[in-house]
Write a protein that holds these residues in place. Structure first.
Motif, PDB file in Angstrom:
ATOM      1  N   PRO A  61      58.595 -10.288 -57.984  1.00 37.28           N
ATOM      2  CA  PRO A  61      58.423 -11.008 -56.721  1.00 37.28           C
ATOM      3  C   PRO A  61      57.678 -12.335 -56.880  1.00 37.28           C
ATOM      4  O   PRO A  61      56.976 -12.559 -57.863  1.00 37.28           O
ATOM      5  CB  PRO A  61      57.604 -10.029 -55.879  1.00 37.28           C
ATOM      6  N   GLU A  62      57.861 -13.175 -55.895  1.00 37.61           N
ATOM      7  CA  GLU A  62      57.141 -14.455 -55.840  1.00 37.61           C
ATOM      8  C   GLU A  62      55.730 -14.241 -55.301  1.00 37.61           C
ATOM      9  O   GLU A  62      55.404 -13.186 -54.775  1.00 37.61           O
ATOM     10  CB  GLU A  62      57.892 -15.434 -54.925  1.00 37.61           C
ATOM     11  N   ASN A  63      54.918 -15.297 -55.439  1.00 40.19           N
ATOM     12  CA  ASN A  63      53.585 -15.382 -54.819  1.00 40.19           C
ATOM     13  C   ASN A  63      52.640 -14.251 -55.212  1.00 40.19           C
ATOM     14  O   ASN A  63      51.864 -13.768 -54.385  1.00 40.19           O
ATOM     15  CB  ASN A  63      53.717 -15.447 -53.291  1.00 40.19           C
ATOM     16  N   GLN A  64      52.668 -13.871 -56.469  1.00 41.60           N
ATOM     17  CA  GLN A  64      51.732 -12.849 -56.922  1.00 41.60           C
ATOM     18  C   GLN A  64      50.402 -13.510 -57.266  1.00 41.60           C
ATOM     19  O   GLN A  64      50.374 -14.587 -57.869  1.00 41.60           O
ATOM     20  CB  GLN A  64      52.297 -12.092 -58.122  1.00 41.60           C
ATOM     21  N   PRO A  65      49.283 -12.902 -56.889  1.00 42.99           N
ATOM     22  CA  PRO A  65      47.983 -13.539 -57.101  1.00 42.99           C
ATOM     23  C   PRO A  65      47.617 -13.734 -58.566  1.00 42.99           C
ATOM     24  O   PRO A  65      46.770 -14.571 -58.885  1.00 42.99           O
ATOM     25  CB  PRO A  65      46.996 -12.584 -56.414  1.00 42.99           C
ATOM     26  N   TYR A  66      48.247 -13.016 -59.461  1.00 38.98           N
ATOM     27  CA  TYR A  66      47.935 -13.129 -60.888  1.00 38.98           C
ATOM     28  C   TYR A  66      48.733 -14.222 -61.593  1.00 38.98           C
ATOM     29  O   TYR A  66      48.493 -14.503 -62.750  1.00 38.98           O
ATOM     30  CB  TYR A  66      48.128 -11.784 -61.598  1.00 38.98           C
ATOM     31  N   TYR A  67      49.700 -14.871 -60.914  1.00 35.49           N
ATOM     32  CA  TYR A  67      50.427 -15.972 -61.531  1.00 35.49           C
ATOM     33  C   TYR A  67      49.517 -17.194 -61.609  1.00 35.49           C
ATOM     34  O   TYR A  67      48.950 -17.609 -60.612  1.00 35.49           O
ATOM     35  CB  TYR A  67      51.672 -16.354 -60.717  1.00 35.49           C
ATOM     36  N   GLU A  68      49.423 -17.769 -62.792  1.00 35.22           N
ATOM     37  CA  GLU A  68      48.660 -18.997 -62.971  1.00 35.22           C
ATOM     38  C   GLU A  68      49.570 -20.220 -62.997  1.00 35.22           C
ATOM     39  O   GLU A  68      49.161 -21.304 -62.603  1.00 35.22           O
ATOM     40  CB  GLU A  68      47.833 -18.913 -64.256  1.00 35.22           C
ATOM     41  N   HIS A  69      50.782 -20.053 -63.449  1.00 43.36           N
ATOM     42  CA  HIS A  69      51.762 -21.143 -63.528  1.00 43.36           C
ATOM     43  C   HIS A  69      52.443 -21.267 -62.162  1.00 43.36           C
ATOM     44  O   HIS A  69      53.459 -20.627 -61.900  1.00 43.36           O
ATOM     45  CB  HIS A  69      52.786 -20.832 -64.632  1.00 43.36           C
ATOM     46  N   THR A  70      51.868 -22.092 -61.284  1.00 44.50           N
ATOM     47  CA  THR A  70      52.347 -22.161 -59.899  1.00 44.50           C
ATOM     48  C   THR A  70      52.660 -23.581 -59.424  1.00 44.50           C
ATOM     49  O   THR A  70      53.093 -23.754 -58.292  1.00 44.50           O
ATOM     50  CB  THR A  70      51.311 -21.547 -58.946  1.00 44.50           C
ATOM     51  N   THR A  71      52.463 -24.585 -60.281  1.00 40.84           N
ATOM     52  CA  THR A  71      52.590 -25.971 -59.820  1.00 40.84           C
ATOM     53  C   THR A  71      54.019 -26.370 -59.458  1.00 40.84           C
ATOM     54  O   THR A  71      54.219 -27.318 -58.716  1.00 40.84           O
ATOM     55  CB  THR A  71      52.059 -26.962 -60.877  1.00 40.84           C
ATOM     56  N   GLU A  72      55.024 -25.649 -59.967  1.00 38.99           N
ATOM     57  CA  GLU A  72      56.417 -26.004 -59.676  1.00 38.99           C
ATOM     58  C   GLU A  72      57.015 -25.178 -58.547  1.00 38.99           C
ATOM     59  O   GLU A  72      58.226 -25.192 -58.345  1.00 38.99           O
ATOM     60  CB  GLU A  72      57.263 -25.852 -60.946  1.00 38.99           C
ATOM     61  N   GLY A  73      56.189 -24.471 -57.799  1.00 33.04           N
ATOM     62  CA  GLY A  73      56.673 -23.710 -56.654  1.00 33.04           C
ATOM     63  C   GLY A  73      56.641 -22.214 -56.883  1.00 33.04           C
ATOM     64  O   GLY A  73      56.536 -21.743 -58.020  1.00 33.04           O
ATOM     65  N   PRO A  74      56.757 -21.454 -55.811  1.00 32.14           N
ATOM     66  CA  PRO A  74      56.616 -19.996 -55.901  1.00 32.14           C
ATOM     67  C   PRO A  74      57.761 -19.301 -56.632  1.00 32.14           C
ATOM     68  O   PRO A  74      57.609 -18.164 -57.075  1.00 32.14           O
ATOM     69  CB  PRO A  74      56.551 -19.548 -54.438  1.00 32.14           C
ATOM     70  N   ASP A  75      58.911 -19.970 -56.786  1.00 29.86           N
ATOM     71  CA  ASP A  75      60.031 -19.334 -57.489  1.00 29.86           C
ATOM     72  C   ASP A  75      60.014 -19.603 -58.998  1.00 29.86           C
ATOM     73  O   ASP A  75      60.786 -18.994 -59.737  1.00 29.86           O
ATOM     74  CB  ASP A  75      61.368 -19.772 -56.891  1.00 29.86           C
ATOM     75  N   ASP A  76      59.131 -20.483 -59.469  1.00 28.10           N
ATOM     76  CA  ASP A  76      59.186 -20.910 -60.866  1.00 28.10           C
ATOM     77  C   ASP A  76      58.718 -19.839 -61.849  1.00 28.10           C
ATOM     78  O   ASP A  76      59.444 -19.493 -62.777  1.00 28.10           O
ATOM     79  CB  ASP A  76      58.389 -22.200 -61.063  1.00 28.10           C
ATOM     80  N   MET A  77      57.512 -19.321 -61.698  1.00 26.13           N
ATOM     81  CA  MET A  77      57.026 -18.318 -62.651  1.00 26.13           C
ATOM     82  C   MET A  77      57.898 -17.070 -62.622  1.00 26.13           C
ATOM     83  O   MET A  77      58.265 -16.557 -63.697  1.00 26.13           O
ATOM     84  CB  MET A  77      55.558 -17.973 -62.391  1.00 26.13           C
ATOM     85  N   PRO A  78      58.285 -16.554 -61.451  1.00 25.33           N
ATOM     86  CA  PRO A  78      59.211 -15.425 -61.463  1.00 25.33           C
ATOM     87  C   PRO A  78      60.515 -15.764 -62.193  1.00 25.33           C
ATOM     88  O   PRO A  78      61.082 -14.904 -62.879  1.00 25.33           O
ATOM     89  CB  PRO A  78      59.458 -15.139 -59.981  1.00 25.33           C
ATOM     90  N   ALA A  79      60.991 -17.003 -62.073  1.00 27.30           N
ATOM     91  CA  ALA A  79      62.222 -17.404 -62.761  1.00 27.30           C
ATOM     92  C   ALA A  79      62.055 -17.328 -64.274  1.00 27.30           C
ATOM     93  O   ALA A  79      62.977 -16.909 -64.986  1.00 27.30           O
ATOM     94  CB  ALA A  79      62.633 -18.810 -62.340  1.00 27.30           C
ATOM     95  N   HIS A  80      60.892 -17.719 -64.791  1.00 27.38           N
ATOM     96  CA  HIS A  80      60.643 -17.629 -66.230  1.00 27.38           C
ATOM     97  C   HIS A  80      60.662 -16.167 -66.703  1.00 27.38           C
ATOM     98  O   HIS A  80      61.236 -15.848 -67.739  1.00 27.38           O
ATOM     99  CB  HIS A  80      59.312 -18.274 -66.598  1.00 27.38           C
ATOM    100  N   ILE A  81      60.039 -15.299 -65.931  1.00 25.32           N
ATOM    101  CA  ILE A  81      60.017 -13.869 -66.289  1.00 25.32           C
ATOM    102  C   ILE A  81      61.436 -13.301 -66.251  1.00 25.32           C
ATOM    103  O   ILE A  81      61.873 -12.607 -67.178  1.00 25.32           O
ATOM    104  CB  ILE A  81      59.084 -13.087 -65.341  1.00 25.32           C
ATOM    105  N   LYS A  82      62.173 -13.605 -65.188  1.00 24.27           N
ATOM    106  CA  LYS A  82      63.550 -13.106 -65.053  1.00 24.27           C
ATOM    107  C   LYS A  82      64.436 -13.625 -66.182  1.00 24.27           C
ATOM    108  O   LYS A  82      65.289 -12.893 -66.699  1.00 24.27           O
ATOM    109  CB  LYS A  82      64.131 -13.516 -63.701  1.00 24.27           C
ATOM    110  N   ALA A  83      64.246 -14.880 -66.584  1.00 22.09           N
ATOM    111  CA  ALA A  83      65.040 -15.443 -67.679  1.00 22.09           C
ATOM    112  C   ALA A  83      64.756 -14.710 -68.988  1.00 22.09           C
ATOM    113  O   ALA A  83      65.664 -14.511 -69.802  1.00 22.09           O
ATOM    114  CB  ALA A  83      64.775 -16.939 -67.829  1.00 22.09           C
ATOM    115  N   SER A  84      63.510 -14.295 -69.193  1.00 19.22           N
ATOM    116  CA  SER A  84      63.194 -13.513 -70.388  1.00 19.22           C
ATOM    117  C   SER A  84      63.876 -12.153 -70.346  1.00 19.22           C
ATOM    118  O   SER A  84      64.284 -11.623 -71.374  1.00 19.22           O
ATOM    119  CB  SER A  84      61.682 -13.325 -70.522  1.00 19.22           C
ATOM    120  N   LEU A  85      64.029 -11.600 -69.154  1.00 23.87           N
ATOM    121  CA  LEU A  85      64.698 -10.303 -69.014  1.00 23.87           C
ATOM    122  C   LEU A  85      66.208 -10.402 -69.226  1.00 23.87           C
ATOM    123  O   LEU A  85      66.812  -9.512 -69.832  1.00 23.87           O
ATOM    124  CB  LEU A  85      64.402  -9.697 -67.638  1.00 23.87           C
ATOM    125  N   THR A  86      66.819 -11.467 -68.731  1.00 26.87           N
ATOM    126  CA  THR A  86      68.271 -11.604 -68.881  1.00 26.87           C
ATOM    127  C   THR A  86      68.642 -12.152 -70.252  1.00 26.87           C
ATOM    128  O   THR A  86      69.699 -11.812 -70.778  1.00 26.87           O
ATOM    129  CB  THR A  86      68.880 -12.505 -67.793  1.00 26.87           C
TER     130      THR A  86
END
Length: 140
Positions: free
Chosen positions: A73-98
Motif C-alpha cells: 500500500p501507499e502512504n506507509q509511515p515507514y517509507y522514507e523515500h517519499t519525495t516523488e509522491g505516494p505511489d513511488d516507493m510502493p512502485a519500487h517494491i512492486k517492481a522488485s516483486l515482478t
C-alpha cells in the motif's frame, strides 16, 4: 548464431498490468529471422516490471492490480523515500516483486508462448510515462 538487439519505447500507460506482446512484436519484426532461439526482454526502469501471464480474461489483470495495491500500500509511515509522491516507493517494491526481465523461446520466427500467455508491462506508477525496453534475440 544470430544476435539481434533493439531498444524500443512503449506508449505511456496508467497503473496496472498491460499486455504488450503485440506492441513488442510490431517494433521488433527482426525476430522473424530467428528460427530457433530466445527473446530476452529487459525493462530499463525501477518502478515498472515485466511478467508473463493470462492474455485472454482482463479480470486477471484487474485482480493482479488489486492484489499488488493491497499487498504494497501507499502512504506507509515507514517509507522514507517519499519525495516523488505516494505511489513511488510502493512502485519500487512492486517492481522488485515482478522483476525486470522475461525470456521467451522463439520457434520459426514466432514467440513460443502458451495459448493463454502474454507478456505484461506491470506499470506500478499512477502515470509512469513511456517505458524503454531492450529486446535481445539469440538463435539460428
Amino acid at each position: 548464431m544470430k544476435s539481434l538487439q533493439k531498444e524500443i519505447r512503449l506508449k505511456a500507460r496508467k497503473r496496472g498490468f498491460h499486455i504488450i506482446t503485440n506492441e513488442l512484436l510490431s517494433q521488433f519484426p527482426e525476430i522473424k529471422k530467428i528460427k530457433i532461439g530466445v527473446l530476452y526482454v529487459f525493462i530499463k526502469h525501477t518502478s515498472a516490471g515485466l511478467a508473463i501471464n493470462e492474455n485472454a480474461d482482463p479480470t486477471v489483470r484487474e485482480d493482479f492490480k488489486s492484489h499488488f495495491d493491497k499487498m504494497v500500500p501507499e502512504n506507509q509511515p515507514y517509507y522514507e523515500h517519499t519525495t516523488e509522491g505516494p505511489d513511488d516507493m510502493p512502485a519500487h517494491i512492486k517492481a522488485s516483486l515482478t522483476g525486470t526481465s522475461v525470456q521467451v523461446p522463439i520457434t520459426n520466427g514466432m514467440l513460443s508462448l502458451g495459448t493463454w500467455q502474454g507478456i505484461y508491462l506491470c506499470e506500478h506508477r499512477n502515470d509512469g510515462g513511456s517505458r524503454k525496453l531492450v529486446l535481445t534475440a539469440f538463435g539460428e
